[in-house]
Every structure is written in C-alpha cells, then in structure tokens.
Design a protein around this motif. Structure first.
Motif, short mmCIF file in Angstrom:
data_model
loop_
_atom_site.label_atom_id
_atom_site.label_comp_id
_atom_site.label_asym_id
_atom_site.label_seq_id
_atom_site.Cartn_x
_atom_site.Cartn_y
_atom_site.Cartn_z
N GLN A 237 -73.79 13.14 29.23
CA GLN A 237 -73.82 14.49 29.80
C GLN A 237 -75.11 15.22 29.45
O GLN A 237 -75.64 15.97 30.28
CB GLN A 237 -72.60 15.30 29.33
N THR A 238 -75.63 15.01 28.24
CA THR A 238 -76.87 15.67 27.84
C THR A 238 -78.10 14.90 28.31
O THR A 238 -79.23 15.31 28.03
CB THR A 238 -76.93 15.84 26.32
N ASN B 183 -82.20 4.03 28.71
CA ASN B 183 -83.17 5.08 28.40
C ASN B 183 -84.22 5.28 29.48
O ASN B 183 -84.85 6.35 29.55
CB ASN B 183 -83.84 4.80 27.05
N ARG B 184 -84.39 4.29 30.33
CA ARG B 184 -85.31 4.47 31.46
C ARG B 184 -84.82 5.56 32.41
O ARG B 184 -85.62 6.17 33.13
CB ARG B 184 -85.49 3.15 32.22
N GLN B 185 -83.51 5.80 32.39
CA GLN B 185 -82.91 6.78 33.30
C GLN B 185 -82.69 8.14 32.62
O GLN B 185 -82.21 9.07 33.27
CB GLN B 185 -81.57 6.26 33.83
N ARG B 186 -83.02 8.25 31.33
CA ARG B 186 -82.74 9.48 30.60
C ARG B 186 -84.02 10.07 30.00
O ARG B 186 -84.90 9.33 29.59
CB ARG B 186 -81.71 9.21 29.50
N LYS B 187 -84.05 11.40 29.92
CA LYS B 187 -85.29 12.04 29.48
C LYS B 187 -85.15 12.87 28.21
O LYS B 187 -86.17 13.25 27.61
CB LYS B 187 -85.82 12.94 30.60
N GLY C 40 -81.76 20.40 32.35
CA GLY C 40 -81.58 18.96 32.48
C GLY C 40 -80.29 18.38 31.96
O GLY C 40 -80.11 17.16 31.99
N VAL C 41 -79.37 19.21 31.46
CA VAL C 41 -78.07 18.71 31.01
C VAL C 41 -77.08 18.82 32.17
O VAL C 41 -77.04 19.84 32.87
CB VAL C 41 -77.56 19.50 29.78
N LYS C 42 -76.28 17.78 32.36
CA LYS C 42 -75.32 17.78 33.46
C LYS C 42 -74.19 18.78 33.18
O LYS C 42 -73.75 18.92 32.04
CB LYS C 42 -74.73 16.39 33.65
N SER C 43 -73.71 19.42 34.22
CA SER C 43 -72.60 20.34 34.04
C SER C 43 -71.30 19.58 33.81
O SER C 43 -70.42 20.04 33.07
CB SER C 43 -72.45 21.26 35.25
#
Length: 429
Positions: free
Chosen positions: A349-350, A44-48, A325-328
């Motif tokens: 991905q999200t 979670n440190r890498q995700r927003k 901010g969601v990856k394609s």
C-alpha cells in the motif's frame, strides 16, 4: 484469572514447537536468501518509496469485532450502527476480515504475528511466542527494524506477555505504559470502566507522531474493550436492542456493554484519522481486532469456526500519504487475511521497497491461501481462500508448496532452529 496456570501447563512437555523441516541447514537458509533477493529486485523495480521515510502505525484493537458478523445475532428497531464510521472506511481504505488465531484471548500471539510476519498456524503445539520464543534471542526481527525510530504504546500494565523485555529485543526505542518512565498522557476512563479508553491510546499515539518528525514505526495496543464486560456504561443505548439464541441473560448484559465499547472505539478512530489527515507527512494506519470477546460460549466455536475467528481490519493512508505516492487502498487478496500478512500489505500500500524476507512475505500473501491455525486443534495449519472457505493443502500446486516450504524453514529457523537467517546478509534489513 487462570492465566498463570494455563501458561504453566503450556510449558509441560514442550521441547520443540515445530518439527524440523526436511533439509534444514545454514546453506538452505542462504539459498532462500538468494532466491528472494531476486524476487525483491523484481518487486522493487515497480516501487519507489522507502519504508523508513513513512510513518507506520500498527494498532491492535482489543477484542474488536464487527457486531454485524456475530453468529445468529438479530438487531431490533432502534439499534443504531455502533461502528458506522469504521464500516465506511471500506470505501476509502483497504478493508476486510482478519482471521484470528484465538478465541477470547491470545492478544500477544496476534501482535507477534503482525510484527514479525510469522504464523501461529505453523506451530505443532500451542505456544506463546512472546514468552517462549522471543527471549531465546538478544535481537528478534520485526517490521520496526526498518526504521530509525520505533515505539510502542499500551495504556495499561506493560509486563503482560513479557512486552518490556521483548520490545528491547525488537530494538524499540520507547515503550509507553502505565508506570513507565514515559508518562501516559490524557488518561481517561469512560464511566465506570477500569480501563484507559481508546481516546487515551490515540492521544499518546498522536503525541508520538508529532514529537518525532521523521519516518517511524509505532505499535499501539488498546485496552478499552478488554473483558470483563460488566455494566460499565451509563445510559447504554444498546441494551435490549438485539437478540441471539447463543446468549443467556447475563451474556446479553455483557454484549450490550461490549457493543457500547465498540461505539466508543468508532468515535476514537474517527477522531484519530481526522487528526492524522491534518499532518503533513505520510502516515499509514493499520487497524485490526485481535480476537472475539469471550461472551458467546466457546462450545459454539466448533459450529462457527470461521465466523468466530473473524475480526475486522483496515489499512488507511492519510491525506498527505495519498498525495505523495501511497495507495488509498488495495483491492486484491484483501477479503480474508491473517495478522502475518500485514507487513506485506503495508509495504504494497505504501509502494515501498522490500527486503528478501519481505519479498517472501509478499509472495505468501499474494500466492497462497490465508494461513491460520487449524480450528479443530489439529497440527496442520488451516488454509482459507478469499471466499472464506477451507482449502486442502493437497490442492496447492508445486510453486505454492515450495513457497510454503520456504516459509516454514524460515519460521523454524527463528523459533526452534539456529537463527541462521539473522546472519544471512541483507535478508531482514
């Protein structure tokens, strides 16, 4: 036709679907919770993003298989690619092969795996989780529990696989099916087909997306390409344009109908994606075929075990999601996956934060070969690498063995065990 008999036989002498793993106790489950709470913090440190702010659509597409992957299939001049649009998504979305746990059936099993993150491959005996496991609990955890609102759409009979009762245990807010109190809109059958089309399924999905403006989870189960594959479609431009020594004349007619159905699916998917791309909220669309159509004789499965359990999947983020901010697309460990990987992949991905359970699923997806059923009918699960080749469990390192052991403990807990994990604070939610 024989479903009731087969289901009855499945129940005979079936006391336990899993052997109790060594060391199974409440304390052990609590320690797993503690371990993956730390892993979750690391991830979670890498995700927003928060998952419940997203709109996530899981779509089980009945019997959807890329026809170019059928064994020993040859196409004649004039054969027009029936799924040209879906194949083009490999450039713009996460895309690859999903390993099905069944051949010609088992829709509910794949749905259960996708919604829960648990694996059919770990069971020691054939089982129908929707019928034989989920009813043991008043509440059963799925990806839907992360949302304030969740729903399901199936433009067909809602009673199969005990969906009406089980969706209540999943705490779904709404289930739209033929005869439900929520009407199926835009009912549309193609030519002589008895089934509602994929257009109908997606039309209802689009309405649900628009009706509920906040983040939500939706589970769509299509019916259009369900067997039997009688000569439903007039002017079928795929008849007599393919050959295979695995098909007799009757099979060829069924295959032509099936391929035409795939073409209708391709058009419906294209339209649905174009529609969600115009909506100003983040929507991620997870599409997967549940199993092969039962057209090729089942005795060929032994000759082509991986190929005849390989369906197509993709995970598509709409335009608004990509801009926020969601990856394609994901590019790592996407070639061969199982339905039980979709929760972890969707979270990745999200760019969404995870719970301890989802952290476990993330490590399973990232660090283990893909887990599926043993296609020879043996009790041990099959492990498949990203090249589509079998991997012996003896080749797993110490870290991988611990990971698999933790996964089996949680699956046992939620199938044959005491559901300690439901009472472990913060594990699922």
């Amino acid at each position: 036709m024989h479903g009731p008999v087969l289901t009855f036989l499945d129940y005979i002498d079936q006391v336990h679907v899993m052997n109790e793993p060594k060391g199974y106790t409440k304390d052990r489950i609590d320690r797993i919770n503690s371990r993956y709470r730390k892993v979750a913090k690391e991830i979670n440190r890498q995700r927003k993003n928060k998952l419940n702010k997203q709109t996530i659509v899981f779509n089980l597409s009945e019997s959807f298989v890329d026809p170019y992957t059928f064994p020993e299939m040859k196409f004649k001049p004039g054969f027009v690619n029936p799924i040209k649009y879906i194949q083009s998504l490999k450039y713009t979305s996460t895309y690859g092969t999903m390993l099905s746990d069944g051949y010609g059936g088992g829709t509910g099993d794949m749905e259960w795996a996708s919604l829960t993150g648990l694996s059919m491959g770990i069971f020691k005996t054939p089982v129908i989780p929707f019928v034989q496991i989920v009813p043991k609990h008043q509440f059963y955890p799925t990806i839907g529990m992360d949302f304030n609102y969740s729903s399901a759409i199936h433009p067909f009979n809602g009673t199969y696989y005990s969906r009406i009762e089980d969706y209540q245990r999943f705490k779904f807010n709404k289930f739209i099916y033929n005869g439900s109190k929520y009407p199926v809109i835009d009912q549309h059958k193609i030519d002589k087909s008895p089934y509602n089309s994929d257009f109908t399924a997606y039309s209802n999905g689009l309405k649900q997306i628009k009706d509920y403006p906040q983040g939500q989870f939706m589970n769509i189960i299509t019916i259009q390409n369900h067997m039997p594959y009688n000569n439903w479609y007039s002017k079928n431009n795929y008849a007599n344009l393919f050959s295979s020594k695995l098909l007799d004349e009757a099979d060829k007619q069924q295959m032509a109908t099936y391929i035409k159905g795939l073409n209708y699916t391709d058009k419906a998917v294209k339209r649905f994606i174009n529609q969600i791309d115009k909506i100003n909220k983040p929507i991620t669309f997870v599409f997967y075929g549940d199993h092969y159509p039962k057209i090729i004789a089942q005795n060929y499965v032994a000759k082509y075990p991986i190929k005849m359990h390989s369906t197509r999947y993709f995970i598509y983020a709409n335009k608004y999601a990509r801009e926020h901010g969601v990856k394609s697309k994901l590019t790592d460990r996407t070639s061969f996956v199982s339905a039980s990987n979709f929760i972890a992949m969707t979270l990745a991905q999200t760019n969404s934060k995870v719970t301890p359970y989802q952290a476990l699923l993330t490590r399973i997806w990232q660090e283990l070969p893909t887990i599926t059923v043993n296609y020879k009918g043996k009790k041990n699960p099959e492990l498949i690498n990203q090249s589509g080749r079998k991997v012996s469990s003896n080749k797993l390192n110490k870290k991988q063995r611990l990971l698999l052991r933790d996964y089996k403990l949680i699956q046992y807990d939620m199938t044959d065990g005491s559901a300690y994990s439901l009472r472990a604070e913060g594990f699922y939610k």
